[in-house]
Design a protein around this motif. Structure first.
Motif, mmCIF file in Angstrom:
data_model
loop_
_atom_site.group_PDB
_atom_site.id
_atom_site.type_symbol
_atom_site.label_atom_id
_atom_site.label_comp_id
_atom_site.label_asym_id
_atom_site.label_seq_id
_atom_site.Cartn_x
_atom_site.Cartn_y
_atom_site.Cartn_z
ATOM 1 N N SER A 129 -10.048 11.858 35.783
ATOM 2 C CA SER A 129 -10.380 10.407 36.370
ATOM 3 C C SER A 129 -11.606 10.019 35.851
ATOM 4 O O SER A 129 -11.966 8.855 35.909
ATOM 5 C CB SER A 129 -10.228 10.403 37.717
ATOM 6 O OG SER A 129 -11.090 11.636 38.306
ATOM 7 N N ARG A 130 -12.233 10.725 35.039
ATOM 8 C CA ARG A 130 -13.442 10.462 34.594
ATOM 9 C C ARG A 130 -14.009 11.245 33.285
ATOM 10 O O ARG A 130 -13.236 12.162 32.925
ATOM 11 C CB ARG A 130 -14.812 10.673 35.652
ATOM 12 C CG ARG A 130 -14.779 12.176 35.931
ATOM 13 C CD ARG A 130 -15.862 12.151 37.096
ATOM 14 N NE ARG A 130 -16.058 13.415 38.001
ATOM 15 C CZ ARG A 130 -16.708 14.507 37.532
ATOM 16 N NH1 ARG A 130 -17.148 14.650 36.187
ATOM 17 N NH2 ARG A 130 -16.675 15.908 38.035
ATOM 18 N N SER A 131 -14.639 10.588 32.516
ATOM 19 C CA SER A 131 -15.387 11.250 31.259
ATOM 20 C C SER A 131 -16.174 12.470 31.594
ATOM 21 O O SER A 131 -16.768 12.601 32.792
ATOM 22 C CB SER A 131 -16.324 10.285 30.324
ATOM 23 O OG SER A 131 -15.485 9.308 29.898
ATOM 24 N N GLY A 132 -15.964 13.520 30.547
ATOM 25 C CA GLY A 132 -16.865 14.625 30.930
ATOM 26 C C GLY A 132 -16.401 15.713 30.134
ATOM 27 O O GLY A 132 -15.220 15.770 29.295
ATOM 28 N N ILE A 133 -16.911 16.919 30.213
ATOM 29 C CA ILE A 133 -16.362 18.119 29.315
ATOM 30 C C ILE A 133 -16.089 19.214 30.679
ATOM 31 O O ILE A 133 -17.097 19.384 31.323
ATOM 32 C CB ILE A 133 -17.569 18.790 28.529
ATOM 33 C CG1 ILE A 133 -17.979 17.879 27.575
ATOM 34 C CG2 ILE A 133 -17.125 20.122 27.843
ATOM 35 C CD1 ILE A 133 -18.943 18.128 26.518
ATOM 36 N N PHE A 134 -15.014 19.463 30.503
ATOM 37 C CA PHE A 134 -14.326 20.506 31.603
ATOM 38 C C PHE A 134 -14.189 21.713 31.108
ATOM 39 O O PHE A 134 -13.355 21.749 30.064
ATOM 40 C CB PHE A 134 -13.326 19.951 32.378
ATOM 41 C CG PHE A 134 -13.588 18.630 32.774
ATOM 42 C CD1 PHE A 134 -14.586 18.277 33.880
ATOM 43 C CD2 PHE A 134 -13.002 17.250 32.232
ATOM 44 C CE1 PHE A 134 -14.845 16.764 34.319
ATOM 45 C CE2 PHE A 134 -13.386 16.205 32.449
ATOM 46 C CZ PHE A 134 -14.137 15.890 33.418
ATOM 47 N N HIS A 135 -14.399 22.886 31.503
ATOM 48 C CA HIS A 135 -14.437 24.499 31.183
ATOM 49 C C HIS A 135 -12.806 24.835 31.566
ATOM 50 O O HIS A 135 -12.356 24.753 32.767
ATOM 51 C CB HIS A 135 -15.292 25.178 31.641
ATOM 52 C CG HIS A 135 -16.808 24.755 31.150
ATOM 53 N ND1 HIS A 135 -17.067 24.837 29.833
ATOM 54 C CD2 HIS A 135 -17.938 24.083 31.830
ATOM 55 C CE1 HIS A 135 -18.483 24.447 29.714
ATOM 56 N NE2 HIS A 135 -18.691 23.786 30.932
ATOM 57 N N GLY A 136 -12.164 25.349 30.421
ATOM 58 C CA GLY A 136 -10.826 26.153 30.764
ATOM 59 C C GLY A 136 -11.012 27.689 29.946
ATOM 60 O O GLY A 136 -11.769 27.611 29.141
ATOM 61 N N GLN A 137 -9.869 28.264 30.501
ATOM 62 C CA GLN A 137 -9.970 29.649 30.190
ATOM 63 C C GLN A 137 -8.675 30.460 30.561
ATOM 64 O O GLN A 137 -7.819 29.718 31.100
ATOM 65 C CB GLN A 137 -11.047 30.363 30.852
ATOM 66 C CG GLN A 137 -10.765 30.540 32.493
ATOM 67 C CD GLN A 137 -12.030 31.164 33.072
ATOM 68 O OE1 GLN A 137 -13.015 30.744 33.260
ATOM 69 N NE2 GLN A 137 -11.663 32.512 33.549
ATOM 70 N N ASN A 138 -8.429 31.544 29.943
ATOM 71 C CA ASN A 138 -7.462 32.445 30.084
ATOM 72 C C ASN A 138 -7.727 33.350 31.279
ATOM 73 O O ASN A 138 -9.040 33.957 31.055
ATOM 74 C CB ASN A 138 -7.177 33.158 28.824
ATOM 75 C CG ASN A 138 -5.971 34.181 29.092
ATOM 76 O OD1 ASN A 138 -5.199 34.073 29.935
ATOM 77 N ND2 ASN A 138 -6.269 35.231 28.458
ATOM 78 N N THR A 139 -6.949 33.245 32.109
ATOM 79 C CA THR A 139 -7.356 34.110 33.266
ATOM 80 C C THR A 139 -6.398 35.307 33.446
ATOM 81 O O THR A 139 -6.531 35.936 34.614
ATOM 82 C CB THR A 139 -7.229 33.320 34.625
ATOM 83 O OG1 THR A 139 -5.800 32.831 34.853
ATOM 84 C CG2 THR A 139 -7.989 32.048 34.674
ATOM 85 N N GLN A 140 -5.619 35.593 32.319
ATOM 86 C CA GLN A 140 -4.854 36.985 32.422
ATOM 87 C C GLN A 140 -5.439 37.922 31.458
ATOM 88 O O GLN A 140 -5.396 37.576 30.149
ATOM 89 C CB GLN A 140 -3.342 36.542 32.120
ATOM 90 C CG GLN A 140 -2.475 37.677 31.881
ATOM 91 C CD GLN A 140 -2.106 38.196 33.425
ATOM 92 O OE1 GLN A 140 -2.166 37.572 34.310
ATOM 93 N NE2 GLN A 140 -1.606 39.572 33.264
ATOM 94 N N PHE A 141 -5.877 38.976 31.597
ATOM 95 C CA PHE A 141 -6.349 40.014 30.958
ATOM 96 C C PHE A 141 -5.630 40.204 29.791
ATOM 97 O O PHE A 141 -4.376 40.777 29.773
ATOM 98 C CB PHE A 141 -6.914 41.224 31.606
ATOM 99 C CG PHE A 141 -7.524 42.330 30.947
ATOM 100 C CD1 PHE A 141 -8.847 42.067 30.400
ATOM 101 C CD2 PHE A 141 -6.964 43.421 30.375
ATOM 102 C CE1 PHE A 141 -9.492 43.039 29.546
ATOM 103 C CE2 PHE A 141 -7.633 44.231 29.602
ATOM 104 C CZ PHE A 141 -8.694 44.256 29.120
#
Length: 261
Positions: free
Chosen positions: A175-187
């Motif tokens: 809903s807004r501009s920006g940089i959002f952090h994602g990741q793998n949560t499964q070892f």
């Protein structure tokens, strides 16, 4: 770390998740509050030095007390059931986000230890960077080119698993501009801690300019390039590909590696 989580939500899905957390938190306070307050009061009232309180050794039943014991918990369970039923359906990761615009289709492939994002309509691909336009729904189809993994972008949506030979789905929007952090949560091995990526939400004009830059400056991704990419390695900076082999995602999905060997 709160600014990287659902408390600092930046999309409609994460916003609904935050509302659910607030409701559950309020119920928890309603349940735990009386216990925390009454425990010291009861201990003080029935202290050994209190000789003035009434002593009723033959007392065995009280309708008001029974109602207090059973009715509030029953009401809480019923209310939570209604809330969770509603939010479970509303927050189904497969449920499309209502919008006047068609969703952006993205195909995500989990690799060791990186994420490949394919834009089938745009004919490009990226590694460890997912760029999306602000306000437009994004429909992500996921699979894995290796072991099971899980994609999560806390500020935009919950997690969804990616498995070899299977396709899962996730719908999100910013809903807004920006940089959002994602990741793998499964070892998934020694490079697990480095398997992170950025979701960059851009305005529509900026997103179109970004597409043009990737097409102009990126390198083609061919079968040999994907073979090298699928090797176990950590990518320290995002990669951009100006073109991809036709049906790459389907090929990966249909030729899942045998992880039992």
């Amino acid at each position: 770390m709160l600014k990287l989580g659902v408390a600092n939500h930046a999309g409609p899905v994460a916003d609904s998740q935050w509302h659910l957390y607030l409701i559950v938190g309020a119920v928890l306070l309603f349940v735990a509050g009386p216990v925390l307050i009454l425990t010291p009061i009861m201990a003080w009232h029935y202290r050994l030095s209190n000789k003035d309180s009434a002593f009723k050794p033959k007392w065995d039943f009280s309708w008001p007390l029974e109602a207090l014991i059973w009715l509030p918990p029953a009401g809480i369970v019923i209310a939570l059931a209604v809330v969770l039923w509603t939010y479970t359906h509303d927050l189904d990761p497969y449920r499309p986000i209502a919008s006047a615009e068609p969703p952006l289709e993205v195909q995500a492939v989990a690799l060791d230890w990186k994420w490949l994002f394919i834009y089938p309509a745009e004919g490009i691909a990226t590694v460890n960077e997912l760029d999306i336009p602000v306000g437009r729904p994004v429909h992500i189809s996921l699979t894995s080119g290796t072991v099971m993994q899980s994609l999560m972008v806390p500020q935009l949506a919950g997690q969804i698993y990616a498995m070899a030979g299977m396709k899962t789905q996730l719908n999100l929007a910013a809903s807004r501009s920006g940089i959002f952090h994602g990741q793998n949560t499964q070892f998934n091995g020694r490079g697990f801690q480095d398997q992170k990526f950025d979701v960059i939400a851009r305005t529509a004009p900026d997103y179109r300019r970004w597409l043009a830059q990737v097409r102009a400056r990126g390198v083609p991704l061919d079968a040999d390039g994907y073979a090298r990419l699928s090797n176990r390695s950590v990518v320290r900076r995002p990669l951009f590909f100006s073109s991809t082999p036709p049906g790459l995602f389907t090929h990966i999905l249909q030729h899942a590696p045998d992880m039992t060997r």
